[in-house]
Write a protein that holds these residues in place. Structure first.
Motif, PDB file in Angstrom:
ATOM      1  N   PHE A 117       0.841  -1.207   0.000  1.00 19.23           N
ATOM      2  CA  PHE A 117       0.000   0.000   0.000  1.00 19.23           C
ATOM      3  C   PHE A 117       0.873   1.253   0.000  1.00 19.23           C
ATOM      4  CE2 PHE A 117      -2.362   3.303   2.369  1.00 19.23           C
ATOM      5  CZ  PHE A 117      -3.413   3.461   1.479  1.00 19.23           C
ATOM      6  N   LYS A 118       1.955   1.179   0.791  1.00 16.98           N
ATOM      7  CA  LYS A 118       2.864   2.326   0.899  1.00 16.98           C
ATOM      8  C   LYS A 118       3.476   2.647  -0.469  1.00 16.98           C
ATOM      9  CE  LYS A 118       6.996   3.829   3.244  1.00 16.98           C
ATOM     10  NZ  LYS A 118       8.219   3.346   3.900  1.00 16.98           N
ATOM     11  N   ASP A 119       3.912   1.594  -1.147  1.00 16.29           N
ATOM     12  CA  ASP A 119       4.521   1.767  -2.465  1.00 16.29           C
ATOM     13  C   ASP A 119       3.503   2.360  -3.453  1.00 16.29           C
ATOM     14  OD1 ASP A 119       6.597   1.423  -4.423  1.00 16.29           O
ATOM     15  OD2 ASP A 119       5.396  -0.231  -5.241  1.00 16.29           O
ATOM     16  N   PHE A 120       2.261   1.866  -3.377  1.00 12.51           N
ATOM     17  CA  PHE A 120       1.200   2.367  -4.260  1.00 12.51           C
ATOM     18  C   PHE A 120       0.999   3.877  -4.044  1.00 12.51           C
ATOM     19  CE2 PHE A 120      -3.326   3.539  -4.595  1.00 12.51           C
ATOM     20  CZ  PHE A 120      -3.532   3.312  -5.949  1.00 12.51           C
ATOM     21  N   VAL A 121       0.921   4.274  -2.778  1.00 13.37           N
ATOM     22  CA  VAL A 121       0.692   5.698  -2.453  1.00 13.37           C
ATOM     23  C   VAL A 121       1.874   6.533  -2.946  1.00 13.37           C
ATOM     24  CG1 VAL A 121       0.414   7.358  -0.561  1.00 13.37           C
ATOM     25  CG2 VAL A 121      -0.830   5.192  -0.503  1.00 13.37           C
ATOM     26  N   VAL A 122       3.091   6.062  -2.655  1.00  8.53           N
ATOM     27  CA  VAL A 122       4.291   6.832  -3.031  1.00  8.53           C
ATOM     28  C   VAL A 122       4.367   7.000  -4.555  1.00  8.53           C
ATOM     29  CG1 VAL A 122       6.830   6.775  -3.050  1.00  8.53           C
ATOM     30  CG2 VAL A 122       5.586   6.247  -0.947  1.00  8.53           C
ATOM     31  N   VAL A 123       4.128   5.903  -5.267  1.00  5.31           N
ATOM     32  CA  VAL A 123       4.224   5.945  -6.735  1.00  5.31           C
ATOM     33  C   VAL A 123       3.258   6.995  -7.310  1.00  5.31           C
ATOM     34  CG1 VAL A 123       3.655   4.627  -8.834  1.00  5.31           C
ATOM     35  CG2 VAL A 123       5.100   3.609  -7.076  1.00  5.31           C
ATOM     36  N   HIS A 124       2.050   7.041  -6.773  1.00  6.07           N
ATOM     37  CA  HIS A 124       1.036   7.914  -7.366  1.00  6.07           C
ATOM     38  C   HIS A 124       1.036   9.334  -6.816  1.00  6.07           C
ATOM     39  CE1 HIS A 124      -0.442   3.921  -8.543  1.00  6.07           C
ATOM     40  NE2 HIS A 124      -0.750   4.569  -9.662  1.00  6.07           N
ATOM     41  N   ILE A 125       1.361   9.470  -5.550  1.00  7.46           N
ATOM     42  CA  ILE A 125       1.297  10.816  -4.957  1.00  7.46           C
ATOM     43  C   ILE A 125       2.465  11.691  -5.431  1.00  7.46           C
ATOM     44  CG2 ILE A 125       2.595  10.739  -2.735  1.00  7.46           C
ATOM     45  CD1 ILE A 125      -0.326  11.591  -1.593  1.00  7.46           C
ATOM     46  N   THR A 126       3.500  11.049  -5.937  1.00  8.76           N
ATOM     47  CA  THR A 126       4.637  11.822  -6.441  1.00  8.76           C
ATOM     48  C   THR A 126       4.466  12.201  -7.916  1.00  8.76           C
ATOM     49  OG1 THR A 126       5.753   9.733  -6.831  1.00  8.76           O
ATOM     50  CG2 THR A 126       6.374  10.922  -4.830  1.00  8.76           C
ATOM     51  N   ASN A 127       3.381  11.709  -8.504  1.00  4.35           N
ATOM     52  CA  ASN A 127       3.089  12.053  -9.898  1.00  4.35           C
ATOM     53  C   ASN A 127       2.258  13.353  -9.896  1.00  4.35           C
ATOM     54  OD1 ASN A 127       2.156  12.278 -12.527  1.00  4.35           O
ATOM     55  ND2 ASN A 127       1.815  10.081 -12.770  1.00  4.35           N
ATOM     56  N   MET A 128       2.963  14.484 -10.062  1.00  6.34           N
ATOM     57  CA  MET A 128       2.306  15.789  -9.934  1.00  6.34           C
ATOM     58  C   MET A 128       1.124  15.929 -10.890  1.00  6.34           C
ATOM     59  SD  MET A 128       1.973  18.947 -11.520  1.00  6.34           S
ATOM     60  CE  MET A 128       3.366  19.349 -12.540  1.00  6.34           C
ATOM     61  N   ARG A 129       1.323  15.538 -12.130  1.00  4.37           N
ATOM     62  CA  ARG A 129       0.250  15.715 -13.126  1.00  4.37           C
ATOM     63  C   ARG A 129      -0.988  14.892 -12.771  1.00  4.37           C
ATOM     64  NH1 ARG A 129       1.943  18.599 -17.526  1.00  4.37           N
ATOM     65  NH2 ARG A 129       4.152  19.066 -17.420  1.00  4.37           N
ATOM     66  N   LEU A 130      -0.767  13.692 -12.259  1.00  4.20           N
ATOM     67  CA  LEU A 130      -1.889  12.841 -11.854  1.00  4.20           C
ATOM     68  C   LEU A 130      -2.628  13.473 -10.662  1.00  4.20           C
ATOM     69  CD1 LEU A 130      -3.490  10.139 -11.919  1.00  4.20           C
ATOM     70  CD2 LEU A 130      -1.750   9.189 -10.403  1.00  4.20           C
ATOM     71  N   VAL A 131      -1.856  13.921  -9.682  1.00  5.96           N
ATOM     72  CA  VAL A 131      -2.462  14.523  -8.479  1.00  5.96           C
ATOM     73  C   VAL A 131      -3.227  15.796  -8.857  1.00  5.96           C
ATOM     74  CG1 VAL A 131      -1.955  15.637  -6.253  1.00  5.96           C
ATOM     75  CG2 VAL A 131      -0.767  13.538  -6.906  1.00  5.96           C
ATOM     76  N   LEU A 132      -2.576  16.677  -9.608  1.00  9.37           N
ATOM     77  CA  LEU A 132      -3.223  17.952  -9.968  1.00  9.37           C
ATOM     78  C   LEU A 132      -4.455  17.707 -10.853  1.00  9.37           C
ATOM     79  CD1 LEU A 132      -3.243  21.037  -9.884  1.00  9.37           C
ATOM     80  CD2 LEU A 132      -1.660  21.048 -11.822  1.00  9.37           C
TER      81      LEU A 132
END
Lengths: 388, 192
Positions: free
Chosen positions: A223-238
């Motif tokens: 779960f931690k890896d999943f969150v880190v991978v996606h939350i660091t993707n600025m374009r995806l988050v924004l």
């Protein structure tokens, strides 16, 4: 001529053929609406045709236009009010009206906007199929069903279905292309068109989970890896965070204008609707009333298709129809068919399997879809409450 | 050098993107919080849409007509838009009670002592109680189709007031299906 140039020309030709196909089918399908109107009411009058097709909620969109023009939200004496409807579509009508010097042919403007949105959504449906299914024949079949199949008339009247479907296809297309900012902008407009649009954020989440599972092996997932991978993707988050901006902007507007940010929910009281839950709504529809039985059948068909999509592991595409089914049926089943047809992915799921049918069955199903569309068009213009 | 500049500008864009996402999230939370407060809406709006107490919608300017000093006619020719739950049909005599509790709203100009006068077409032969703004005021005593009840000082508020009539729930249902066979033809609230 080099290979690249030949491929480019072939691609351009393919796109041109699709555009022509969309235009031809549009003319045929809309002419058939005119013919049915003539058969029922005995007139070729365009004025009559426009009036017969733009009924039920159409009046509210016209009222919304007038509200934007007057700067005052219209409310009826029984408590029904324009703010039950989301502002983007009437705003588009208002903008076009102003662009053309303030012409007030609301129905013509609205029908033109819906028709253009519909054709654009068909073109992007083709692009989406090519991106995710890589099948040109499936794209042609899908566009055929969109143009001539059941409920397609909704996409040329003054209703939000065409705009909603176009923006939703944009969202799916840009999500799959990983162009998240474009997806976010389309999503923001989607959530300003109808409230369920905001739920596209859950499609993004499900898509991320699916991609994560596809790109990692069992022992390397966490779960931690999943969150880190996606939350660091600025374009995806924004991009994802932009999606709700449509609905939140409307809430802010309603707060300033009426003092109630949830006015679009609370106004349902004016229609004597209350949240009774899906099961009670379905139970209420299980009475021997023609209209309600049809809605009950629609519910069963839709729920089965969504279940089938989950069974086929199309979790990302099945998420939004499931949410819309639950949201839309929490007080009643009315309007369920048009909500569902505008989700686009249900029809796509059907076409995925339609492609595997044998050719005789294909013909029977296609003719059946066209026949029922004609029946439904007749039902619509004769004010059958099933289609509200 | 150009590569270095590119990396630096990419970093700045990424940071700006996250800042923008953060700002959006904060603005959503802010809008959500202010949207939960609807105290600035009008009384008619709040009571119809939000608390869902009023049976019928009325615009604020119409709703304010249900005020002290005004006779509120509950017959078919009158106006029943201040009614909440507990009312049945309305006919030429007035509005029928449905169940054991009925309620309505009336505007008052002050919190001083008032009198509520009700036209009751059918006499009650069971116990009842008037509750004003959650304060039990006393039973309605009916004589010649009228009920007069004193509302002591401090019970009413300057503004909208809720009146609830509760009746004995042990009474057997009336022949027409209503649990309590009572009909209110109209009412007037006056200051003492």
């Amino acid at each position: 001529m080099d290979l690249r140039r030949i491929t480019e020309l072939a691609k351009r030709r393919e796109k041109l053929m699709i555009v022509l196909y969309i235009l031809v089918l549009f003319v045929i399908s809309r002419f058939s609406m005119l013919v049915i109107n003539h058969n029922v009411f005995g007139t070729w009058s365009i004025h009559e045709f426009i009036a017969r097709f733009n009924i039920w909620d159409t009046g509210w969109y016209v009222n919304y236009y007038k509200s934007i023009d007057a700067g005052e939200l219209i409310q009826a004496d029984n408590g029904q009010a324009v703010w039950a409807f989301f502002p983007l579509y009437p705003l588009c009508i208002w903008l076009v009206s102003k662009l053309f010097g303030g012409i007030t042919h609301f129905h013509i403007i609205g029908m033109s906007i819906s028709s253009i949105c519909f054709m654009v959504s068909e073109y992007f449906a083709y692009k989406y199929v090519m991106l995710t299914r890589k099948s040109l024949s499936e794209a042609y079949v899908l566009i055929g069903f969109m143009s001539l199949g059941i409920y397609s008339f909704y996409f040329s009247i003054v209703y939000t279905e065409a705009l909603f479907m176009m923006l939703l296809i944009f969202c799916f297309y840009f999500l799959k292309k990983k162009e998240y900012i474009k997806m976010g902008i389309a999503g923001a407009l989607l959530s300003a068109t109808r409230s369920p649009g905001v739920m596209f954020v859950f499609v993004v989440l499900v898509n991320c989970i699916m991609e994560y599972f596809a790109s990692t092996t069992k022992g390397h997932r966490s779960f931690k890896d999943f969150v880190v991978v996606h939350i660091t993707n600025m374009r995806l988050v924004l991009g994802t965070f932009i999606i709700p901006s449509g609905i939140f902007s409307y809430m802010l507007y309603l707060k300033i204008k009426l003092g109630d940010g949830f006015a679009f929910v609370n106004v349902e009281r004016g229609w004597h609707r209350e949240n009774i839950g899906v099961f009670r709504a379905v139970k209420n529809a299980m009475v021997m009333n023609y209209s309600l039985i049809l809605l009950f059948i629609s519910f069963i068909v839709t729920a089965t298709l969504i279940g089938y999509m989950f069974y086929k592991k199309k979790y990302d595409e099945a998420t939004l129809p499931l949410i819309i089914l639950v949201m839309g049926c929490s007080s009643h089943l009315q309007s369920l068919p048009r909500y569902m047809i505008a989700t686009f992915v249900l029809l796509l799921c059907f076409v995925d399997d339609y492609m595997k049918f044998n050719k005789y069955f294909k013909v029977v199903v296609a003719l059946g879809a066209i026949f029922f569309e004609f029946v439904f068009i007749k039902g619509w213009i004769t004010l059958d409450p099933f289609f509200v | 050098m150009a590569k270095k500049n590119n990396v630096a500008s990419n970093k700045i864009i990424t940071i700006l993107g996250f800042v923008l996402a953060g700002l959006l999230l904060c603005s959503y939370v802010f809008i959500l919080v202010i949207s939960l407060d609807n105290s600035k809406t009008s009384d008619s709006y709040r009571l119809f849409y939000v608390t869902k107490e009023l049976r019928f919608f009325s615009r604020q300017r119409d709703f304010e007509k249900f005020a002290e000093g005004q006779y509120i006619n509950y017959s078919a020719t009158g106006d029943i838009r201040n009614q909440c739950e507990g009312w049945g049909t309305t006919d030429e005599n007035g509005s029928w009670f449905l169940g054991n509790t009925c309620s309505f709203y009336i505007y008052s100009n002050s919190s001083s002592a008032h009198i509520l006068e009700l036209d009751i077409t059918y006499q009650l032969d069971y116990s009842n109680c008037l509750i004003v703004n959650d304060v039990e005021v006393g039973p309605l005593v009916i004589n010649d189709g009228k009920a007069l009840i004193d509302i002591p000082e401090g019970v009413l508020v300057d503004g909208i007031n809720k009146f609830v009539i509760k009746t004995d729930d042990t009474v057997a249902p009336a022949p027409d299906g209503n649990l309590n066979n009572m009909n209110i033809g109209g009412m007037i609230l006056t200051s003492k």
